[in-house]
Design a protein around this motif. Structure first.
Motif, PDB file in Angstrom:
ATOM      1  N   ARG A 120       1.132  -1.201  -0.117  1.00  0.00           N
ATOM      2  CA  ARG A 120       0.083  -0.082  -0.057  1.00  0.00           C
ATOM      3  C   ARG A 120       0.757   1.176  -0.045  1.00  0.00           C
ATOM      4  NH1 ARG A 120      -4.356  -2.437   4.473  1.00  0.00           N
ATOM      5  NH2 ARG A 120      -5.166  -3.708   3.098  1.00  0.00           N
ATOM      6  N   ALA A 123       2.509   1.711  -3.219  1.00  0.00           N
ATOM      7  CA  ALA A 123       1.528   1.979  -4.376  1.00  0.00           C
ATOM      8  C   ALA A 123       1.199   3.408  -4.215  1.00  0.00           C
ATOM      9  CB  ALA A 123       0.090   1.146  -4.237  1.00  0.00           C
ATOM     10  N   ALA A 124       1.113   4.084  -3.073  1.00  0.00           N
ATOM     11  CA  ALA A 124       0.546   5.451  -2.987  1.00  0.00           C
ATOM     12  C   ALA A 124       1.792   6.241  -3.667  1.00  0.00           C
ATOM     13  CB  ALA A 124       0.493   5.752  -1.477  1.00  0.00           C
ATOM     14  N   ILE A 126       4.008   5.474  -5.643  1.00  0.00           N
ATOM     15  CA  ILE A 126       3.918   5.376  -7.379  1.00  0.00           C
ATOM     16  C   ILE A 126       2.896   6.339  -7.659  1.00  0.00           C
ATOM     17  CG2 ILE A 126       3.573   3.920  -9.247  1.00  0.00           C
ATOM     18  CD1 ILE A 126       6.089   3.260  -7.771  1.00  0.00           C
ATOM     19  N   LEU A 127       1.626   6.293  -7.075  1.00  0.00           N
ATOM     20  CA  LEU A 127       0.598   6.985  -7.713  1.00  0.00           C
ATOM     21  C   LEU A 127       0.982   8.485  -7.639  1.00  0.00           C
ATOM     22  CD1 LEU A 127      -2.759   5.594  -6.035  1.00  0.00           C
ATOM     23  CD2 LEU A 127      -2.271   6.047  -8.294  1.00  0.00           C
ATOM     24  N   HIS A 128       1.615   9.062  -6.605  1.00  0.00           N
ATOM     25  CA  HIS A 128       1.761  10.404  -6.556  1.00  0.00           C
ATOM     26  C   HIS A 128       3.159  10.700  -7.041  1.00  0.00           C
ATOM     27  CE1 HIS A 128      -1.677   9.742  -3.345  1.00  0.00           C
ATOM     28  NE2 HIS A 128      -2.136  10.274  -4.508  1.00  0.00           N
ATOM     29  N   GLY A 129       3.709   9.996  -8.056  1.00  0.00           N
ATOM     30  CA  GLY A 129       5.063  10.691  -8.658  1.00  0.00           C
ATOM     31  C   GLY A 129       6.354  10.029  -8.099  1.00  0.00           C
ATOM     32  N   ALA A 130       6.169   8.723  -7.610  1.00  0.00           N
ATOM     33  CA  ALA A 130       7.299   7.895  -7.151  1.00  0.00           C
ATOM     34  C   ALA A 130       8.578   8.635  -6.617  1.00  0.00           C
ATOM     35  CB  ALA A 130       7.654   7.002  -8.361  1.00  0.00           C
ATOM     36  N   ARG A 134      11.399   6.261  -6.841  1.00  0.00           N
ATOM     37  CA  ARG A 134      12.109   6.255  -8.163  1.00  0.00           C
ATOM     38  C   ARG A 134      13.613   5.471  -8.116  1.00  0.00           C
ATOM     39  NH1 ARG A 134      10.132  10.801 -10.753  1.00  0.00           N
ATOM     40  NH2 ARG A 134       9.721   9.475 -12.721  1.00  0.00           N
TER      41      ARG A 134
ATOM     42  N   GLU B  40      -2.745  14.034  -8.929  1.00  0.00           N
ATOM     43  CA  GLU B  40      -1.304  13.879  -8.740  1.00  0.00           C
ATOM     44  C   GLU B  40      -0.898  14.024  -7.548  1.00  0.00           C
ATOM     45  OE1 GLU B  40       1.275  17.124 -10.676  1.00  0.00           O
ATOM     46  OE2 GLU B  40       0.122  16.893 -12.452  1.00  0.00           O
ATOM     47  N   LEU B 127      -7.401   3.075  -1.311  1.00  0.00           N
ATOM     48  CA  LEU B 127      -5.973   2.572  -0.393  1.00  0.00           C
ATOM     49  C   LEU B 127      -6.067   3.471   0.852  1.00  0.00           C
ATOM     50  CD1 LEU B 127      -3.550   1.195  -1.387  1.00  0.00           C
ATOM     51  CD2 LEU B 127      -2.742   3.458  -2.583  1.00  0.00           C
ATOM     52  N   LEU B 185       3.490   4.771 -14.069  1.00  0.00           N
ATOM     53  CA  LEU B 185       4.773   5.472 -13.621  1.00  0.00           C
ATOM     54  C   LEU B 185       5.801   4.483 -13.592  1.00  0.00           C
ATOM     55  CD1 LEU B 185       6.409   7.889 -13.460  1.00  0.00           C
ATOM     56  CD2 LEU B 185       5.718   8.193 -11.075  1.00  0.00           C
TER      57      LEU B 185
END
Lengths: 220, 220
Positions: A120, A123-124, A126-130, A134, B40, B127, B185
């Motif tokens: 979780r 996932a959060a 990644i959803l918000h820009g990694a 990254r 975002e 989530l 992403l």
DNA sequence: GTCTATAAGCTGATAGAC
DNA sequence: GTCTATCAGCTTATAGAC
């Protein structure tokens, strides 16, 4: 060395041991509480106060151990990532896909069941820009990804499985298994349950194994 | 009625029309900007200020239109939900799974490509406790879910597909297609790209269609 | 309807007594 | 090391002039 000095030294050692224990204990408690609350409410939705309350400490104390909220968050992520990678099943070219895939699905599903927080929080992010994932994604995780895709290619060469796209096959393995953590709430609501139980995971494992093996042409 | 009065009336009408247009235009711009920024950065990560800036208005103006940040968020969610449901492919018992599933995957993948915001905002809400989606999930979405599972059962009865678990089959259709929006992403990073392009989605559609049809025993 | 200024509340972080 | 008190900054929301 007289008795008094010895006694003082012994006492200091005991005190230090005790303090170290307290420190370790607090660190552990804080990071576990933080993991749960970050997973539930996301980074911005989490307050240091809430974490402190969960551990029964004043928030200044939490910030004494971790200095900043972001530092604590990074600590949580890096801890989860370590566990995640350690439990990562390594599929190899010499294994037969029948057993290797079956085992991979089992392990990933077990992870979704036993440690949904990791999935979780990832996932959060990644959803918000990694923001935090990254770097590992571009490094170690990508290497692992590429190695595994190569394993799929070698299985395809040996006619052990159909010629499916290796990259997209990997994405399917991830998304289907992690859905039971990331979308577990949605699944349980649709199935009229408070939360998913062992049976649901058993059925999920059975379903995914059959669908995926048959889908890529591996004999079962 | 003299000329002056007529002219005044006409002018008032024009003015009102113009104001209505401005109002509609602003509402539209605000909700579109909000959708993007919420997707975002998440609910907590989004500030009214950021939305206002994106539209080129002072934030008091945004709050004039939507009163509260939460109201704006609900507006965004409900708008996305409407579009989402309208585009939802209705699979029916009389359709053959070969065409119905192929088409469903196509539509869901197109949605992940063309409107990833919807999927991402929904995913974030699930989530973090399904605060806003619990009601629709327990209502309309659950009905749709159950109807579709019934369709799968009738296909199974007709021997048009293998006897797979209908509920888990539905979850797989969702998670695999939505992954291209929610984890887009991650996928693009692993594939050394800035973002997923048309080719990636074409390959994804081809891959998923083959895997899923074959997996549940539908002839292709 | 629009915009500036500001109130009211929350949150991360620190100072300083113990 | 621990805890109370508090600061500084940000954010939602509103008041009030235009």
């Amino acid at each position: 060395m007289n008795k008094e000095v010895k006694k003082t030294i012994k006492k200091n050692v005991q005190t230090r041991r005790k303090l170290i224990d307290i420190r370790q204990d607090n660190l552990e408690q804080i990071i576990v509480a933080a993991e749960n609350i970050f997973a539930e409410r996301g980074y911005k939705g989490t307050t240091v106060e809430a974490i402190a309350e969960a551990v029964g400490l004043p928030k200044a104390n939490v910030l004494y151990y971790f200095k900043t909220k972001e530092g604590l968050y990074k600590g949580v992520i890096s801890r989860l990532l370590t566990i995640w990678m350690a439990n990562m099943n390594q599929m190899t070219a010499d294994m037969h896909p029948k057993e290797a895939l079956r085992n991979y699905i089992l392990i990933k599903m077990r992870q979704s069941r036993e440690n949904p927080n990791a999935s979780r929080i990832f996932a959060a992010d990644i959803l918000h820009g990694a923001h935090y994932l990254r770097a590992p994604l571009e490094g170690e995780l990508k290497e692992q990804f590429n190695r595994t895709c190569d394993v799929f290619r070698s299985w395809i060469d040996k006619k052990w499985m159909n010629s499916v796209n290796p990259e997209h096959f990997m994405f399917m393995l991830w998304s289907t298994t992690q859905a039971y953590a990331d979308h577990g709430l949605q699944i349980s609501i649709l199935m009229n349950k408070d939360k998913l139980d062992d049976d649901d995971f058993e059925q999920g494992i059975k379903f995914l194994t059959e669908m995926i093996l048959k889908g890529c042409g591996v004999e079962t």
